[in-house]
Enzyme design. Structure first.
Site, mmCIF file in Angstrom:
data_model
loop_
_atom_site.group_PDB
_atom_site.id
_atom_site.type_symbol
_atom_site.label_atom_id
_atom_site.label_comp_id
_atom_site.label_asym_id
_atom_site.label_seq_id
_atom_site.Cartn_x
_atom_site.Cartn_y
_atom_site.Cartn_z
ATOM 1 N N GLU A 49 0.815 -1.220 0.000
ATOM 2 C CA GLU A 49 0.000 0.000 0.000
ATOM 3 C C GLU A 49 0.847 1.268 0.000
ATOM 4 O O GLU A 49 0.388 2.322 -0.455
ATOM 5 C CB GLU A 49 -0.982 0.000 1.168
ATOM 6 C CG GLU A 49 -2.078 -1.070 1.080
ATOM 7 C CD GLU A 49 -1.651 -2.420 1.633
ATOM 8 O OE1 GLU A 49 -0.441 -2.610 1.928
ATOM 9 O OE2 GLU A 49 -2.526 -3.304 1.763
ATOM 10 N N PHE A 111 -11.246 -6.919 14.418
ATOM 11 C CA PHE A 111 -10.204 -7.421 13.526
ATOM 12 C C PHE A 111 -9.842 -6.351 12.480
ATOM 13 O O PHE A 111 -10.720 -5.802 11.828
ATOM 14 C CB PHE A 111 -10.685 -8.703 12.837
ATOM 15 C CG PHE A 111 -9.678 -9.252 11.868
ATOM 16 C CD1 PHE A 111 -8.442 -9.721 12.310
ATOM 17 C CD2 PHE A 111 -9.946 -9.281 10.501
ATOM 18 C CE1 PHE A 111 -7.497 -10.201 11.410
ATOM 19 C CE2 PHE A 111 -9.005 -9.770 9.606
ATOM 20 C CZ PHE A 111 -7.781 -10.229 10.066
ATOM 21 N N GLN A 112 -8.570 -6.053 12.390
ATOM 22 C CA GLN A 112 -8.035 -5.068 11.446
ATOM 23 C C GLN A 112 -8.631 -3.672 11.625
ATOM 24 O O GLN A 112 -8.851 -2.948 10.667
ATOM 25 C CB GLN A 112 -8.183 -5.551 10.001
ATOM 26 C CG GLN A 112 -7.307 -6.780 9.747
ATOM 27 C CD GLN A 112 -7.132 -7.117 8.288
ATOM 28 O OE1 GLN A 112 -8.025 -6.882 7.481
ATOM 29 N NE2 GLN A 112 -5.996 -7.694 7.953
ATOM 30 N N LYS A 161 -17.387 -0.541 6.478
ATOM 31 C CA LYS A 161 -17.871 -1.597 5.580
ATOM 32 C C LYS A 161 -19.386 -1.487 5.390
ATOM 33 O O LYS A 161 -19.894 -1.621 4.268
ATOM 34 C CB LYS A 161 -17.492 -2.964 6.173
ATOM 35 C CG LYS A 161 -17.613 -4.100 5.193
ATOM 36 C CD LYS A 161 -16.921 -5.352 5.710
ATOM 37 C CE LYS A 161 -16.976 -6.469 4.671
ATOM 38 N NZ LYS A 161 -16.296 -7.676 5.104
ATOM 39 N N MET A 474 24.305 8.813 0.861
ATOM 40 C CA MET A 474 24.180 10.142 1.467
ATOM 41 C C MET A 474 24.494 10.085 2.964
ATOM 42 O O MET A 474 25.119 11.011 3.505
ATOM 43 C CB MET A 474 22.769 10.698 1.228
ATOM 44 C CG MET A 474 22.580 12.110 1.716
ATOM 45 S SD MET A 474 23.808 13.245 1.027
ATOM 46 C CE MET A 474 22.940 13.920 -0.381
HETATM 47 C C1 LIG Z 1 18.657 14.720 0.508
HETATM 48 C C2 LIG Z 1 17.915 16.002 0.216
HETATM 49 C C3 LIG Z 1 18.621 17.160 -0.052
HETATM 50 C C4 LIG Z 1 17.968 18.328 -0.388
HETATM 51 N N1 LIG Z 1 18.693 19.413 -0.762
HETATM 52 C C5 LIG Z 1 18.057 20.494 -1.279
HETATM 53 C C6 LIG Z 1 18.798 21.593 -1.834
HETATM 54 O O1 LIG Z 1 20.025 21.610 -1.863
HETATM 55 N N2 LIG Z 1 18.091 22.611 -2.364
HETATM 56 C C7 LIG Z 1 16.720 22.643 -2.379
HETATM 57 O O2 LIG Z 1 16.125 23.573 -2.918
HETATM 58 N N3 LIG Z 1 16.018 21.640 -1.841
HETATM 59 C C8 LIG Z 1 16.650 20.574 -1.309
HETATM 60 N N4 LIG Z 1 15.907 19.528 -0.821
HETATM 61 C C9 LIG Z 1 14.430 19.627 -0.855
HETATM 62 C C10 LIG Z 1 13.884 20.441 0.321
HETATM 63 O O3 LIG Z 1 13.878 19.630 1.459
HETATM 64 C C11 LIG Z 1 12.454 20.951 0.013
HETATM 65 O O4 LIG Z 1 11.623 19.871 -0.308
HETATM 66 C C12 LIG Z 1 12.410 21.938 -1.150
HETATM 67 O O5 LIG Z 1 13.384 22.935 -1.008
HETATM 68 C C13 LIG Z 1 11.028 22.563 -1.205
HETATM 69 O O6 LIG Z 1 10.881 23.286 -2.366
HETATM 70 P P1 LIG Z 1 9.656 24.285 -2.551
HETATM 71 O O7 LIG Z 1 9.580 25.192 -1.366
HETATM 72 O O8 LIG Z 1 9.794 24.874 -3.905
HETATM 73 O O9 LIG Z 1 8.390 23.290 -2.647
HETATM 74 P P2 LIG Z 1 7.246 22.897 -1.611
HETATM 75 O O10 LIG Z 1 7.807 22.440 -0.343
HETATM 76 O O11 LIG Z 1 6.345 21.978 -2.353
HETATM 77 O O12 LIG Z 1 6.499 24.267 -1.346
HETATM 78 C C14 LIG Z 1 5.724 24.853 -2.354
HETATM 79 C C15 LIG Z 1 5.140 26.149 -1.843
HETATM 80 O O13 LIG Z 1 4.353 26.706 -2.888
HETATM 81 C C16 LIG Z 1 3.074 27.067 -2.374
HETATM 82 N N5 LIG Z 1 2.083 26.944 -3.433
HETATM 83 C C17 LIG Z 1 1.450 25.816 -3.862
HETATM 84 N N6 LIG Z 1 0.570 26.111 -4.826
HETATM 85 C C18 LIG Z 1 0.648 27.435 -5.035
HETATM 86 C C19 LIG Z 1 -0.020 28.332 -5.917
HETATM 87 N N7 LIG Z 1 -0.963 27.917 -6.775
HETATM 88 N N8 LIG Z 1 0.310 29.640 -5.858
HETATM 89 C C20 LIG Z 1 1.259 30.091 -4.981
HETATM 90 N N9 LIG Z 1 1.906 29.292 -4.122
HETATM 91 C C21 LIG Z 1 1.615 27.980 -4.159
HETATM 92 C C22 LIG Z 1 2.836 26.115 -1.225
HETATM 93 O O14 LIG Z 1 1.891 26.629 -0.306
HETATM 94 C C23 LIG Z 1 4.232 25.952 -0.637
HETATM 95 O O15 LIG Z 1 4.502 26.926 0.340
HETATM 96 C C24 LIG Z 1 16.543 18.359 -0.426
HETATM 97 C C25 LIG Z 1 15.833 17.216 -0.104
HETATM 98 C C26 LIG Z 1 16.496 16.035 0.205
HETATM 99 C C27 LIG Z 1 15.695 14.805 0.488
HETATM 100 C C1 LIG Z 2 12.662 5.765 4.468
HETATM 101 C C2 LIG Z 2 13.961 6.445 4.761
HETATM 102 N N1 LIG Z 2 14.815 5.911 5.662
HETATM 103 C C3 LIG Z 2 16.001 6.505 5.906
HETATM 104 C C4 LIG Z 2 16.348 7.658 5.274
HETATM 105 C C5 LIG Z 2 17.698 8.349 5.567
HETATM 106 N N2 LIG Z 2 18.510 8.378 4.351
HETATM 107 C C6 LIG Z 2 18.613 9.459 3.561
HETATM 108 S S1 LIG Z 2 19.565 9.226 2.225
HETATM 109 C C7 LIG Z 2 19.912 7.632 2.686
HETATM 110 C C8 LIG Z 2 20.805 6.758 1.863
HETATM 111 C C9 LIG Z 2 20.221 6.401 0.541
HETATM 112 O O1 LIG Z 2 21.000 5.373 -0.002
HETATM 113 P P1 LIG Z 2 20.780 4.905 -1.493
HETATM 114 O O2 LIG Z 2 19.354 4.647 -1.746
HETATM 115 O O3 LIG Z 2 21.710 3.803 -1.813
HETATM 116 O O4 LIG Z 2 21.155 6.217 -2.310
HETATM 117 P P2 LIG Z 2 22.592 6.946 -2.417
HETATM 118 O O5 LIG Z 2 22.636 8.017 -1.364
HETATM 119 O O6 LIG Z 2 23.648 5.909 -2.213
HETATM 120 O O7 LIG Z 2 22.597 7.534 -3.797
HETATM 121 C C10 LIG Z 2 19.270 7.319 3.894
HETATM 122 C C11 LIG Z 2 19.382 6.041 4.609
HETATM 123 C C12 LIG Z 2 15.409 8.198 4.366
HETATM 124 N N3 LIG Z 2 15.639 9.340 3.724
HETATM 125 N N4 LIG Z 2 14.250 7.544 4.115
#
Ligand SMILES: Cc1cc2nc3c(=O)[nH]c(=O)nc-3n(C[C@H](O)[C@H](O)[C@H](O)COP(=O)(O)OP(=O)(O)OC[C@H]3O[C@@H](n4cnc5c(N)ncnc54)[C@H](O)[C@@H]3O)c2cc1C
Ligand SMILES: Cc1ncc(C[n+]2csc(CCOP(=O)(O)OP(=O)(O)O)c2C)c(N)n1
Ligand SMILES: [Mg+2]
Length: 569
Positions: A49, A111-112, A161, A474
C-alpha cells in the site's frame, strides 16, 4: 436513484474525472472492490500500500490531476502512512480511500481496526470517517475538491464496511461541495501590489527564488516574463526544477544545501528576494540568522501560514501565483540589470574547474557522468525523471538539466526512500506517451522493489537506472564529513539486480565503465518493454558543494580545485 455506498464511491470518482486508481484489497474494502466491475476506472494492483500512495502521488505530480489510492483497514491503511506524509510535505493532491470495520464495531479493537483518521490527522490536509452510505457522495466530492484546490495536499476518506454495503438515494447535484469555512482563493490588496512593485523598482540586485508552487499554479510563462522584463536572475528549489528552463540565460540553477556555489552566493549578496511558490525550507536557507542579510523579501504564496514562518518578509502577496503575477506583470518596468548579471558571472569563479564533468577521465564510473550522459540522450524527448532520495537525487538535480515543467518528480520535504519506483509507475500511468526514467539508489530501490511486479502486470515501459554505490551513500557522506568516517550501518550487501529483474521478466544489464553508458541507455530506449540498468558507480563519491546542516548558506564545502589543492589538503 438508489445505489450502494460502494457503487456511489466509484460513480463519484468517475464523474470527478478519475481514470485510474492504485490499490490493494482486503476485508473491509471488499464491498467497494466488488462494485468495481461496473466501473470504467482502471485499477492498478500494487504490491504494497505504500506503493499505492507513491503511485497516486507520482500520478498527481506528473499530470496535475488528483491521484487516488485505495486500501483496506488496519495494516492496509497504516501502510499508507509514509506515502501520505510524503504527499503532505510536498503539497501533492492525493486522495486515499480506506475501508474501515463496521460502524458498530468501531472502538472495540475489531479485527483489522485502526484509527486511521486519528493516525493521519497531522499528515493530511483533511480527513473523514464515513459511517453512512448517504455521506459517501458528498464526502468524496469534498475530498477531491479539498485535495486539488488552494495549496494541494493529501485527503483521506475512511469508509466503514456497512456504509459501503448499505443503499441510499444518490443525488450528484445535492452532493456538491459546500465549505463556507474553506477559502482557497485569497487575493492580495492593491496596497500590497504597490509595495512589491516599489521594492522591485528600487532593487539593483534582485533574485527570483522559483519553487514548486509555480508548477502547481501553471505560472511558468508568467515567471519567465517577470524575469525577462526585470532582467532578474532565477534560482530554483529542488522541487522547482523545470519551472524555469535550465538553458535560459537568466537561470542560475539550484539553491540550497547542494545548490551551486554561485547561486548561494548570489542569494547572500542580493538586495531583494522575490520568492515564488516556495516555502524557505531549511535545506534552502541554511542558518536563518545569516540568510540573505541585506535583502528585502517579497513572498508570493497561496498559503497564509507560510508567510513569516521561517523567513520574515517585507511584503506578502497571498493568492494563486499565476493570478497574482497576471496583476503584477503589466506594472513591472523593463529594466537592464546587466551589471548585476555580470557580477554573478564572476561569482562562478573556479566552479567549472572543480566540476567533475571537466576533470580528466580517471577510468572510474561516476554517478554524475551517468546522469549527465542520460540527460544528453533523453533531453529532446518528453522525458519524466523520477528520483529517490540520497546522493543520486542530488546529482540528478545538478546534472540533469530540466527544461520543462513536471519533468522531475522527487520527494523533497519528507525525503522518502522507496519513493522513486512506485512514483515512476504512477507517472507512466498518468502520461503513457512520456519516457519515464526512475533514477534510484541501491538502498532506496530495495525498499519498494516489489513494485517491479506491478510494472510487468501493467505492461508499463518504465526505465530503471540503479545508481549502485554499495552504500547508503548520502548517510555515508555525512559520516565521512561529520563522524570521522565511521561507516556504521551504511555499507550495503546487495542482491544481483540483473538477475532479480530477470526473475520478474524485465530486461536488464549492468554497466561498469563510462563508455558503456550511452549504448546501454540507447538499447534500453529501443527495447519495447521495461528495462533495468545496474550502474555500478564509484563507491565513495561525494556530493559537492555542501552546506552543512545549520551552517550559513555561503559556508560551503567545495570539491577541491585540482589546480590548487590536492585531495589531502
Ligand atoms: C537529501 C535532500 C537534499 C535536499 N537538498 C536540497 C537543496 O540543496 N536545495 C533545495 O532547494 N532543496 C533541497 N531539498 C528539498 C527540500 O527539502 C524541500 O523539499 C524543497 O526545497 C522545497 O521546495 P519548494 O519550497 O519549492 O516546494 P514545496 O515544499 O512543495 O512548497 C511549495 C510552496 O508553494 C506554495 N504553493 C502551492 N501552490 C501554489 C499556488 N498555486 N500559488 C502560490 N503558491 C503555491 C505552497 O503553499 C508551498 O509553500 C533536499 C531534499 C532532500 C531529500
Ligand atoms: C525511508 C527512509 N529511511 C532513511 C532515510 C535516511 N537516508 C537518507 S539518504 C539515505 C541513503 C540512501 O541510499 P541509497 O538509496 O543507496 O542512495 P545513495 O545516497 O547511495 O545515492 C538514507 C538512509 C530516508 N531518507 N528515508
Ligand atoms: Mg547507494
Amino acid at each position: 436513484m438508489t445505489k450502494t455506498g460502494a457503487q456511489i464511491l466509484w460513480e463519484c470518482l468517475e464523474r470527478e474525472g478519475v481514470k485510474h486508481v492504485f490499490g490493494y484489497p482486503g476485508g473491509a474494502i471488499l464491498p467497494a472492490y466488488d462494485a468495481l466491475k461496473h466501473s470504467k476506472i482502471h485499477h492498478v494492483l500494487v504490491r504494497h500500500e505504500q506503493g499505492a500512495t507513491h503511485m497516486a502521488d507520482g500520478y498527481a505530480r506528473a499530470s496535475g490531476q488528483v491521484g487516488v489510492a485505495v486500501a483496506t483497514s488496519g495494516p492496509g491503511a497504516t501502510n499508507m502512512v509514509t506515502g501520505i506524509a510524503t504527499a503532505m510535505l510536498d503539497s501533492s493532491p492525493v486522495v486515499c480511500i480506506t475501508g474501515q470495520v463496521g460502524s458498530k464495531l468501531i472502538g472495540s479493537d475489531a479485527f483489522q481496526e485502526t484509527d486511521i483518521t486519528g493516525i493521519t490527522l497531522p499528515i493530511t490536509k483533511h480527513n473523514y470517517l464515513v459511517t453512512r452510505a448517504d455521506e459517501v457522495a458528498r464526502t468524496l466530492r469534498e475530498a477531491i475538491y479539498v485535495a486539488r484546490t488552494g495549496r494541494p495536499g493529501p485527503v483521506l476518506v475512511d469508509i466503514t464496511k456497512d456504509a459501503q454495503q448499505a443503499s441510499c438515494e444518490f443525488d450528484w447535484e445535492a452532493a456538491r461541495p459546500q465549505l463556507p469555512g474553506y477559502r482557497p482563493d485569497l487575493s492580495p490588496a492593491a496596497k500590497e501590489y504597490e509595495q512589491a512593485l516599489e521594492l522591485i523598482r528600487n532593487s539593483k540586485r534582485p533574485v527570483i527564488l522559483a519553487g514548486h508552487g509555480i508548477l502547481v499554479s501553471g505560472a511558468m510563462q508568467e515567471v519567465r516574463e517577470l524575469a525577462e522584463r526585470g532582467g532578474i536572475p532565477v534560482a530554483l528549489t529542488l522541487l522547482g526544477l523545470g519551472a524555469f528552463p535550465a538553458s535560459h540565460p537568466l537561470n542560475l540553477g539550484m539553491m540550497g544545501m547542494h545548490g551551486e556555489a554561485w547561486v548561494n552566493h548570489t542569494i547572500q549578496e542580493a538586495d531583494l528576494l522575490i520568492a515564488l511558490g516556495m516555502r524557505f525550507d531549511d535545506r534552502v536557507t541554511g542558518k536563518l540568522a545569516t540568510y540573505a542579510p541585506n535583502a528585502k523579501k517579497i513572498h508570493l504564496e497561496i498559503d497564509p501560514t507560510e508567510i513569516n514562518k521561517n523567513v520574515k518578509v517585507d511584503v506578502a502577496l497571498i493568492g494563486d501565483l499565476r493570478r497574482v503575477l497576471h496583476e503584477l506583470l503589466p506594472r513591472v518596468e523593463m529594466t537592464d540589470r546587466s551589471e548585476w548579471l555580470d557580477y554573478i558571472d564572476q561569482l562562478k569563479g573556479d566552479s567549472a574547474v572543480r566540476d567533475i564533468q571537466n576533470l580528466p577521465d580517471s577510468g572510474h564510473l561516476y554517478a554524475a557522468h551517468v546522469i549527465n550522459d542520460l540527460w544528453r540522450e533523453t533531453r529532446d524527448g518528453d522525458t519524466v525523471v523520477v528520483t529517490d532520495v540520497g546522493q543520486h537525487q542530488m546529482w540528478e538535480a545538478q546534472y540533469y538539466k530540466h527544461e520543462k515543467p513536471r519533468s522531475l518528480i522527487t520527494s523533497g520535504g519528507l525525503g522518502t526512500m522507496g519513493f522513486a519506483l512506485p512514483a515512476g509507475i504512477g507517472a507512466k500511468v498518468a502520461r503513457p506517451e512520456a519516457e519515464v526514467w526512475v533514477i534510484v539508489g541501491d538502498g532506496g530501490f530495495q525498499m519498494t522493489m516489489s513494485e517491479l511486479a506491478t510494472i510487468v502486470q501493467e505492461e508499463l515501459k518504465v526505465h530503471i537506472a540503479i545508481i549502485n554505490n554499495g552504500y547508503l551513500g548520502m548517510v555515508r557522506q555525512w559520516q565521512e564529513f561529520f563522524y570521522e568516517r565511521n561507516y556504521q550501518a551504511t555499507p550495503l550487501l546487495n542482491p544481483n539486480f540483473v538477475k532479480l529483474a530477470e526473475a520478474y521478466g524485465i530486461r536488464s544489464m549492468a554497466v561498469t565503465e563510462r563508455r558503456q553508458v550511452v549504448p546501454t541507455v540507447q538499447a534500453a530506449r529501443e527495447h519495447p518493454g521495461p528495462v533495468l540498468i545496474d550502474f555500478k558507480v564509484e563507491q565513495e563519491d561525494t556530493v559537492y558543494p555542501m552546506v552543512a546542516a545549520g551552517a550559513s548558506l555561503h559556508e560551503m564545502i567545495r570539491r577541491p580545485n585540482p589546480l590548487e589543492e590536492t585531495a589531502e589538503d
